[in-house]
Structures are given as structure tokens and as C-alpha cells.
Design an enzyme around this catalytic site. Structure first.
Site, short mmCIF file in Angstrom:
data_model
loop_
_atom_site.label_atom_id
_atom_site.label_comp_id
_atom_site.label_asym_id
_atom_site.label_seq_id
_atom_site.Cartn_x
_atom_site.Cartn_y
_atom_site.Cartn_z
N GLU A 246 -46.88 -99.08 -27.87
CA GLU A 246 -46.16 -100.36 -28.01
C GLU A 246 -47.07 -101.27 -28.81
O GLU A 246 -48.13 -101.68 -28.33
CB GLU A 246 -45.84 -100.95 -26.63
CG GLU A 246 -44.81 -102.07 -26.68
CD GLU A 246 -45.37 -103.39 -27.17
OE1 GLU A 246 -45.00 -103.80 -28.30
OE2 GLU A 246 -46.17 -104.00 -26.46
N CYS A 280 -46.56 -110.10 -28.94
CA CYS A 280 -46.16 -109.18 -30.00
C CYS A 280 -44.74 -109.44 -30.47
O CYS A 280 -44.37 -109.07 -31.58
CB CYS A 280 -46.33 -107.74 -29.54
SG CYS A 280 -45.56 -107.37 -27.96
#
Length: 489
Positions: A246, A280
Site C-alpha cells: 500500500e 497517502c
């Protein structure tokens, strides 16, 4: 400060590697010191996890769940202390670190439900036998954690991995070792058997030793695209090991025909500047129409962002933005802004390093419409690039002009525009009239392209924590009613 910072086979040990330290990025104070885990200690941690695997995975699921639920209860008991630890080490305001600890607690029930729904046991009808689909743990998995959510994000790998019956070796970010130590002590208090969860603290060498250990069965990573790509290369040619990545994003947010300008501006602020831009999923590129309404929105955005309160995590009047993770990170954002200016960008609100020795910066907005070759970079901080557009489809195409594909959003009143945007945009998280940073643990979390490798986390973490096993079963071997051609008994 205790030098017993590694947790291996149920024991707190001093590291045998290089010394390193952690600083409070808001107050420029050293708050943690220790020695990194050596390669030999990483090997010992993996061996401890391997030795504990059969015992842990053979335990009844209810027993494992009892320990995990006890961990959730203890998070509640230690919530204020843990929130303060996260705030001190990351610079995030206490209001935000309290929500992180709450998310860690909430993750437990969600992970239990996901394990049951996605990796439980299913019996399928079959004549003359029983057919099952079950799931088994991989074995020993490594978890690499990030610094922006040093509790919640590694927790999102560790909890489902343990529920499934895996044992874990956890390598946290070298920037947040104090949070990791606090987490492990709570797990220890919850009664986790020795060797089931091990902690190896350290910098790059420690991470390389763990990722390269031949006896791990998988690695779950949350962090930068650069490190994720390195891990992907390191795991090349090892199809038997599961790798869940991720990573980051160069996330687009498009505004088109909004009736509530303040509502849109609020969504933009929450998308771009929360956590000092260190999520993110934060918007890095904002697309706004060239129109009278677009001009009004940009003007209002600059006004609101210019008034964002930046300050100490423990201030009585809480700021919206705290410090970035380090002075190095803050100066990196100043340099990123300068580079965009050199390419032709025009700062509408200049990002400024506010205090030497700290991670404090003011939020910035830079108009990069005139930049012909915009770098496809994830600027991991509170710097928003503004792009003005004339054509909606062209804006979507430009939004897709990135190697990343984590999050994207549309702010606009037209449902037809939303449906069109949803069909065309390439991202794993796509929102309409909501901030693109508000991902839920009850949904899958992940992206495409350079943002991940199709191993969505959050609710879908259960998928990569266990592998499916199909079985056809009968109580004894018996002759069939009819033999296949060519057989004689």
C-alpha cells in the site's frame, strides 16, 4: 530511556546494531534512543515467529479472538497515553491522534467481521461427499509500518494477520519507534504468547535483513512508492511469498459547478491539508474550471488556507495542522515548491518553514497550470498544486496522467458528471462531494498502478492474511457406483 527496545520471543532486549534516535518534531527534543536490531537479531525474531506458528495457529479461533479483544480493551484503557505518544513522535495534534487510537480500537471488530465474511468456512453441496472452502494462515509474515499513522496502519496488517493464525515480525518506521514500543507493550499485556508478535526496531539495514529473510512467508507494507518498488523487485522470482503493498498517490481532485463554495473549499482543505498533507490519500492536484465561479472558489480557498492554524500538538487551543514528521521533511517540501516555481508555477500561498529545527510549515498553494511537463511526484506534505481547466474530459484525462492510482474525487452538483467521472477516473478510492482522505476501515483500501499491487488493505486485509483451501471429503474411501472405462476391480 530504556535501551531494551527490541521484542523478540517474548523478551525485551537491547539492539545489537547501530544507535539511532527519535525526535519530537514540534519541540526539537530527543524523546527516544536505542540500538537497531542486528541481522542476527532479525533472524532470531523470524525463528521465534516460526517456532510459535503451529501453537498459535492451532489454537481455537475463539481463543485468538479473546486476546485480540483484550488488546482492544487495553487500547481503550491506555488511549490518552498512546495518543500523546503518537503526538509527541509525529507532531500531529492531539485531537487527531485521539482519532487514530479510536480507529485502532475500531479496527478490531471490523477485522473480526472481515475474517468471518471473507475467509471463513463454506460448505458446498456435492453428491456422495462433502465439499468445503476453508482458509489457512501463511505462516510467518513481516509487517512494515509507516510514520504518518504509526499505530493505526501497522495495526491494520497485524490484527487480521494474527486473527488468521499467522505470526508476525513487525518493523516500524525508524521515525516512530516509541509508538511501536508502546503498541507492543499493550499486546504483551493482552496476553499474546511469546514469539507470536516480535518487534525489530531499526533503519534501512534492519528492514533489508527482514525483507530478505528466506523464512518469511509474506510481507505487508505501507509506505512510500520508492520503498514499495524496491520490495517488489526484491521479491521478484518468489511467487510462493505473498507481498501486499500500500503506497502513495498523486491524487487528483476536480471541482465542477458547485453551488456551495464554502462546502467545496472545506472538502478541499480536508483533502489536501489534514495531517499536514501527510496522508497517502491527500489531494496533490486540484483541478478548477476557468470561470467566474472557479475564480471565486480559488480566491476563497486561498483565504481559508491562509488562516489555517498551525501549532503545537498539545496546545490548549488545538491547531488544524501540527508539525511534519521532521525538519528534513519540512525542508523537502520547501524544495519541492521551489522546483515547481522554477518550472513556471506561481505560488498563490507560499509554503514556509516556520521554525528551524522543527517540522512546522505553513500550507501552500501553487498554480501549475502553465507548467508543461509537471513532475508525476507525490509531494508528501501540505502543498497543493492548482490546475485550471476548460474541458471536463480533458481534466479527467490529466487527472489520470499519473503512474499512481490511489484516490480521486469530484466536487460538483451534477450526478451525471459524477457518473461520468466515476467511469473514467482510475483510482482505488473515488469520492463525490466528500474529502478523499476519509477512508473507512470497513471498506477496501488500496490503489492501482504505483499505488499498490492489487492487495487492498483495510476490510480486504483478510484476503492476503490467509489462503483458500478447497477440499472434497468423505468419512472413508469407498468404491464408486460405476467404474471409469478401462478399470477392472
Amino acid at each position: 530511556m530504556s535501551q531494551l527496545v527490541q521484542f523478540i520471543d517474548g523478551q525485551w532486549l537491547a539492539g545489537a546494531g547501530k544507535p539511532f534516535e527519535s525526535k519530537d518534531p514540534a519541540k526539537n527534543q530527543v524523546i527516544w534512543q536505542g540500538e537497531a536490531a542486528s541481522a542476527a537479531q532479525v533472524e532470531a525474531a523470524v525463528k521465534a515467529a516460526r517456532h510459535a506458528f503451529y501453537h498459535w495457529s492451532d489454537l481455537a479461533l475463539d481463543y485468538r479472538l479473546a486476546i485480540v479483544r483484550r488488546y482492544a480493551d487495553l487500547l481503550g484503557e491506555h488511549k490518552e497515553a498512546l495518543a500523546l505518544t503518537i503526538a509527541r513522535e509525529t507532531g500531529k495534534p492531539l485531537w487527531e491522534t485521539r482519532t487514530e487510537v479510536a480507529a485502532m480500537q475500531g479496527k478490531i471488530a471490523i477485522s473480526i467481521r472481515a475474517h468471518d465474511e471473507r475467509t471463513g468456512t463454506v460448505e458446498n453441496p456435492m453428491p456422495g461427499a462433502k465439499a468445503f472452502v476453508r482458509h489457512k494462515p501463511h505462516g510467518v509474515v513481516a509487517v512494515f509500518g509507516p510514520y504518518n499513522f504509526p499505530g493505526h496502519l501497522p495495526n491494520g496488517h497485524i490484527v487480521p494477520a494474527l486473527i488468521a493464525g499467522n505470526t508476525v515480525v513487525f518493523k516500524p518506521s525508524e521515525l516512530t519507534p516509541m509508538v511501536a514500543e508502546a503498541m507492543l507493550k499493550i499486546w504483551q499485556e493482552a496476553g499474546l504468547p511469546k514469539g507470536v508478535l516480535n518487534l525489530v526496531q531499526g533503519e534501512v539495514d534492519t528492514g533489508k535483513a527482514l525483507a530478505g529473510n528466506p523464512d518469511i512467508d509474506g510481507l505487508f507494507f505501507t509506505g512510500s512508492s520508492r520503498t514499495g518498488h524496491f520490495l517488489h523487485q526484491q521479491f521478484a522470482g518468489q511467487p510462493g511469498k505473498i507481498l501486499a503493498l500500500e503506497m502513495g498517490g498523486n491524487n487528483p481532485l476536480i471541482v465542477k459547478d458547485v453551488s456551495d463554495i464554502d462546502g467545496a473549499v472545506h472538502a478541499i482543505v480536508q483533502s489536501a491539508f489534514i495531517t499536514s498533507g501527510q496522508r497517502c490519500t491527500c489531494s496533490r492536484r486540484l483541478f478548477v474550471e476557468r470561470s467566474v465561479q472557479g475564480d471565486a472558489l480559488v480566491k476563497r480557498l486561498v483565504e481559508v488556507v491562509g488562516q489555517i492554524k498551525v501549532g503545537l500538538y498539545d496546545a490548549a487551543e488545538q491547531p488544524f495542522m501540527g508539525a511534519m514528521i521532521s525538519e528534513k521533511a519540512a525542508l523537502g517540501m520547501v524544495e519541492a515548491q521551489a522546483n515547481l516555481q522554477r518550472l513556471g508555477g506561481e505560488s498563490l500561498l507560499t509554503l514556509t518553514h516556520l521554525e528551524a529545527g522543527t517540522g512546522f510549515v505553513s500550507p501552500g498553494i501553487i498554480d501549475v497550470t502553465a507548467v508543461s511537463a509537471l513532475p508525476d511526484e507525490e509531494y508528501f506534505g501540505p502543498l497543493l498544486q492548482l490546475i485550471r481547466y476548460d474541458d471536463f474530459d480533458a481534466a479527467i484525462d490529466q487527472g489520470n496522467a499519473t503512474s499512481f492510482g490511489l484516490s480521486a474525487g469530484l466536487l460538483g452538483d451534477s450526478e451525471a458528471d459524477w457518473q461520468h467521472f466515476f467511469k473514467r477516473i482510475r483510482a482505488g478510492i473515488v469520492n463525490w462531494n466528500k474529502p478523499i482522505t476519509g477512508a473507512s476501515s470497513a471498506a477496501p483500501f488500496g490503489g492501482i498502478g504505483a499505488s499498490g499491487n492489487h492487495r487492498a488493505s483495510a476490510y480486504y486485509a483478510a484476503d492476503y492474511c490467509a489462503y483458500p483451501v478447497a477440499s472434497v471429503e468423505d468419512s472413508k474411501a469407498a468404491m464408486p457406483d460405476q467404474l471409469s472405462p478401462g478399470l477392472t476391480f
